[in-house]
Design a protein around this motif. Structure first.
Motif, PDB file in Angstrom:
ATOM      1  N   ARG A  15       0.844  -1.208   0.000  1.00 58.24           N
ATOM      2  CA  ARG A  15       0.000   0.000   0.000  1.00 58.24           C
ATOM      3  C   ARG A  15       0.873   1.250   0.000  1.00 58.24           C
ATOM      4  O   ARG A  15       0.583   2.226  -0.668  1.00 58.24           O
ATOM      5  CB  ARG A  15      -0.907   0.014   1.228  1.00 58.24           C
ATOM      6  N   THR A  22      -2.406   9.835  -5.607  1.00 59.22           N
ATOM      7  CA  THR A  22      -3.682   9.130  -5.683  1.00 59.22           C
ATOM      8  C   THR A  22      -4.351   9.100  -4.313  1.00 59.22           C
ATOM      9  O   THR A  22      -5.537   9.391  -4.179  1.00 59.22           O
ATOM     10  CB  THR A  22      -3.455   7.689  -6.173  1.00 59.22           C
ATOM     11  N   TRP A  23      -3.571   8.750  -3.289  1.00 59.58           N
ATOM     12  CA  TRP A  23      -4.128   8.705  -1.925  1.00 59.58           C
ATOM     13  C   TRP A  23      -4.605  10.094  -1.503  1.00 59.58           C
ATOM     14  O   TRP A  23      -5.660  10.229  -0.880  1.00 59.58           O
ATOM     15  CB  TRP A  23      -3.068   8.228  -0.920  1.00 59.58           C
ATOM     16  N   LEU A  26      -7.830  10.972  -3.091  1.00 61.97           N
ATOM     17  CA  LEU A  26      -8.897  10.166  -2.483  1.00 61.97           C
ATOM     18  C   LEU A  26      -9.271  10.740  -1.112  1.00 61.97           C
ATOM     19  O   LEU A  26     -10.449  10.855  -0.769  1.00 61.97           O
ATOM     20  CB  LEU A  26      -8.415   8.728  -2.350  1.00 61.97           C
ATOM     21  N   GLU A  27      -8.253  11.119  -0.347  1.00 64.06           N
ATOM     22  CA  GLU A  27      -8.501  11.737   0.961  1.00 64.06           C
ATOM     23  C   GLU A  27      -9.298  13.029   0.832  1.00 64.06           C
ATOM     24  O   GLU A  27     -10.235  13.272   1.593  1.00 64.06           O
ATOM     25  CB  GLU A  27      -7.162  12.081   1.640  1.00 64.06           C
ATOM     26  N   ALA A  30     -12.824  12.282   0.086  1.00 56.76           N
ATOM     27  CA  ALA A  30     -13.544  11.693   1.229  1.00 56.76           C
ATOM     28  C   ALA A  30     -13.755  12.702   2.359  1.00 56.76           C
ATOM     29  O   ALA A  30     -14.824  12.741   2.963  1.00 56.76           O
ATOM     30  CB  ALA A  30     -12.780  10.483   1.752  1.00 56.76           C
ATOM     31  N   SER A  37      -3.429  10.352   5.758  1.00 61.22           N
ATOM     32  CA  SER A  37      -4.052   9.180   6.371  1.00 61.22           C
ATOM     33  C   SER A  37      -4.443   8.185   5.306  1.00 61.22           C
ATOM     34  O   SER A  37      -4.894   8.569   4.234  1.00 61.22           O
ATOM     35  CB  SER A  37      -5.304   9.612   7.144  1.00 61.22           C
ATOM     36  N   ASN A  38      -4.276   6.922   5.568  1.00 59.88           N
ATOM     37  CA  ASN A  38      -4.834   5.893   4.691  1.00 59.88           C
ATOM     38  C   ASN A  38      -5.674   4.921   5.514  1.00 59.88           C
ATOM     39  O   ASN A  38      -5.988   3.837   5.080  1.00 59.88           O
ATOM     40  CB  ASN A  38      -3.734   5.157   3.916  1.00 59.88           C
ATOM     41  N   GLY A  39      -6.008   5.356   6.710  1.00 57.36           N
ATOM     42  CA  GLY A  39      -6.790   4.490   7.601  1.00 57.36           C
ATOM     43  C   GLY A  39      -8.022   5.195   8.098  1.00 57.36           C
ATOM     44  O   GLY A  39      -8.679   5.907   7.342  1.00 57.36           O
ATOM     45  N   TYR A  40      -8.328   5.023   9.365  1.00 52.71           N
ATOM     46  CA  TYR A  40      -9.585   5.498   9.914  1.00 52.71           C
ATOM     47  C   TYR A  40      -9.418   6.645  10.909  1.00 52.71           C
ATOM     48  O   TYR A  40     -10.380   7.036  11.564  1.00 52.71           O
ATOM     49  CB  TYR A  40     -10.331   4.316  10.556  1.00 52.71           C
ATOM     50  N   THR A  41      -8.213   7.177  11.011  1.00 48.47           N
ATOM     51  CA  THR A  41      -7.980   8.284  11.948  1.00 48.47           C
ATOM     52  C   THR A  41      -8.065   9.597  11.198  1.00 48.47           C
ATOM     53  O   THR A  41      -7.153  10.002  10.501  1.00 48.47           O
ATOM     54  CB  THR A  41      -6.596   8.141  12.608  1.00 48.47           C
ATOM     55  N   ILE A  42      -9.219  10.242  11.343  1.00 47.42           N
ATOM     56  CA  ILE A  42      -9.425  11.513  10.665  1.00 47.42           C
ATOM     57  C   ILE A  42      -8.816  12.651  11.488  1.00 47.42           C
ATOM     58  O   ILE A  42      -8.372  12.427  12.631  1.00 47.42           O
ATOM     59  CB  ILE A  42     -10.923  11.756  10.417  1.00 47.42           C
TER      60      ILE A  42
ATOM     61  N   THR B  72     -16.353   7.336   8.913  1.00 45.82           N
ATOM     62  CA  THR B  72     -15.094   7.427   8.167  1.00 45.82           C
ATOM     63  C   THR B  72     -15.023   6.356   7.084  1.00 45.82           C
ATOM     64  O   THR B  72     -14.601   6.612   5.954  1.00 45.82           O
ATOM     65  CB  THR B  72     -13.902   7.289   9.125  1.00 45.82           C
ATOM     66  N   ALA B  75     -17.177   7.272   4.248  1.00 47.35           N
ATOM     67  CA  ALA B  75     -16.587   8.376   3.474  1.00 47.35           C
ATOM     68  C   ALA B  75     -15.530   7.843   2.506  1.00 47.35           C
ATOM     69  O   ALA B  75     -15.465   8.266   1.343  1.00 47.35           O
ATOM     70  CB  ALA B  75     -15.980   9.418   4.411  1.00 47.35           C
ATOM     71  N   TRP B  76     -14.689   6.927   2.973  1.00 43.50           N
ATOM     72  CA  TRP B  76     -13.687   6.314   2.083  1.00 43.50           C
ATOM     73  C   TRP B  76     -14.376   5.593   0.921  1.00 43.50           C
ATOM     74  O   TRP B  76     -13.993   5.730  -0.238  1.00 43.50           O
ATOM     75  CB  TRP B  76     -12.828   5.301   2.839  1.00 43.50           C
ATOM     76  N   ALA B  79     -15.916   7.931  -1.624  1.00 41.80           N
ATOM     77  CA  ALA B  79     -14.866   8.581  -2.419  1.00 41.80           C
ATOM     78  C   ALA B  79     -14.260   7.600  -3.427  1.00 41.80           C
ATOM     79  O   ALA B  79     -13.983   7.967  -4.583  1.00 41.80           O
ATOM     80  CB  ALA B  79     -13.784   9.135  -1.504  1.00 41.80           C
ATOM     81  N   LEU B  83     -14.238   8.086  -7.499  1.00 38.03           N
ATOM     82  CA  LEU B  83     -12.994   8.159  -8.273  1.00 38.03           C
ATOM     83  C   LEU B  83     -12.608   6.809  -8.881  1.00 38.03           C
ATOM     84  O   LEU B  83     -11.443   6.599  -9.236  1.00 38.03           O
ATOM     85  CB  LEU B  83     -11.851   8.655  -7.375  1.00 38.03           C
ATOM     86  N   GLU B  90      -4.833   4.058 -11.934  1.00 33.64           N
ATOM     87  CA  GLU B  90      -3.597   4.343 -11.192  1.00 33.64           C
ATOM     88  C   GLU B  90      -3.154   3.191 -10.305  1.00 33.64           C
ATOM     89  O   GLU B  90      -1.955   2.969 -10.120  1.00 33.64           O
ATOM     90  CB  GLU B  90      -3.780   5.618 -10.373  1.00 33.64           C
ATOM     91  N   ARG B 117     -14.745   0.192  17.466  1.00 30.47           N
ATOM     92  CA  ARG B 117     -13.484   0.943  17.581  1.00 30.47           C
ATOM     93  C   ARG B 117     -13.566   1.761  18.855  1.00 30.47           C
ATOM     94  O   ARG B 117     -14.625   2.345  19.152  1.00 30.47           O
ATOM     95  CB  ARG B 117     -13.282   1.841  16.369  1.00 30.47           C
TER      96      ARG B 117
END
Lengths: 136, 125
Positions: A15, A22-23, A26-27, A30, A37-42, B72, B75-76, B79, B83, B90, B117
């Motif tokens: 990852r 790209t990430w 996407l962030e 979202a 971040s690529n997880g659940y911690t906003i 969250t 939202a991911w 998104a 996209l 990509e 969580r």
């Protein structure tokens, strides 16, 4: 059925090799902004972690399982302590180092490749430890 | 790992973080489903309170943040679907579908009550 630790690290490493642009896009799609971040911690959650980890005793903060440096860079930015960020996948750690440098934090941060099961630090070194989705 | 955390903390120091976990008292079948849907190492073991206490931390505080987690995750997913075309180009089809599947499974696990969580705080006295 609990998957192997190595599978987890390998998957994460793949990852982290993906294009950052790209990430980031996407962030932004979202959450309206990209923090790495690529997880659940906003952001709001990271702000809370930064506040809760504010040192009550002197000493550096450890960001355990930093990934690409989130929320480590925010914790370092909001606080006054130095920060040590550790994880296993080196690809992520490179991004973490870049994130710290880009925010002018390199003199107060350190990135170390390490497994959390045997931490390479002396006893009673840190003032606080921050972690996000590491124990799962 | 939590015992190692306690070792390296100074007296008066805190460990603070968030973790995905399962509820207590799942059946073996539910545990298996939770592991299929959730993060790779989630398991139906001790509660966050028990884990942090057993590692030697004091004054454990555990706050459920599953609602925010679900928001969250959604939202991911939204998104990613927005996209999709760009992400497939990509990342490649396989990686895109793997990511999508992971997020969809997580959401299913939350909605089935199998994945929670929590914000977990412990103090080293």
């Amino acid at each position: 059925m609990i998957r192997d630790h190595e599978d987890v690290f390998e998957r994460q490493a793949r990852r982290y090799d993906r294009p950052l642009d790209t990430w980031a896009e996407l962030e932004r799609e979202a959450f309206g902004l990209a923090v790495g971040s690529n997880g659940y911690t906003i952001l709001a959650e990271a702000e809370e972690l930064a506040r809760l980890s504010e040192a009550k005793v002197a000493g550096p903060v450890l960001d355990l399982g930093t990934g690409r440096g989130w929320p480590g860079w925010l914790v370092a930015e909001r606080g006054h302590s130095n920060l040590v960020a550790i994880d296993v996948p080196v690809a992520g750690l490179r991004h973490a180092q870049e994130a710290f440098t880009a925010r002018g934090l390199s003199s107060r941060t350190q990135v170390i490749a390490s497994d959390g099961m045997a931490l390479p630090f002396a006893s009673e070194t840190f003032s606080s430890i921050v972690h996000t989705d590491v124990f799962c | 790992m939590l015992r190692e955390c306690r070792r390296i903390l100074k007296p008066g120091g805190t460990v603070v973080g968030v973790s995905i976990h399962t509820p207590q008292s799942l059946t073996p079948a539910q545990e298996e489903r939770a592991v299929e849907l959730g993060p790779s190492l989630v398991c139906g073991c001790e509660s966050p309170e028990e884990l942090i206490s057993q590692a030697g931390f004091s004054r454990p505080q555990v706050t459920d943040v599953t609602f925010r987690f679900r928001h969250t995750c959604l939202a991911w997913l939204t998104a990613m679907k927005e996209l999709e075309s760009q992400l497939r180009t990509e990342l490649g089809d396989e990686d895109f579908e793997d990511e999508l599947d992971q997020k969809e499974s997580m959401l299913t696990g939350i909605d089935e009550g199998l994945l929670l969580r929590s914000l977990i705080i412990g103090e080293r006295l």
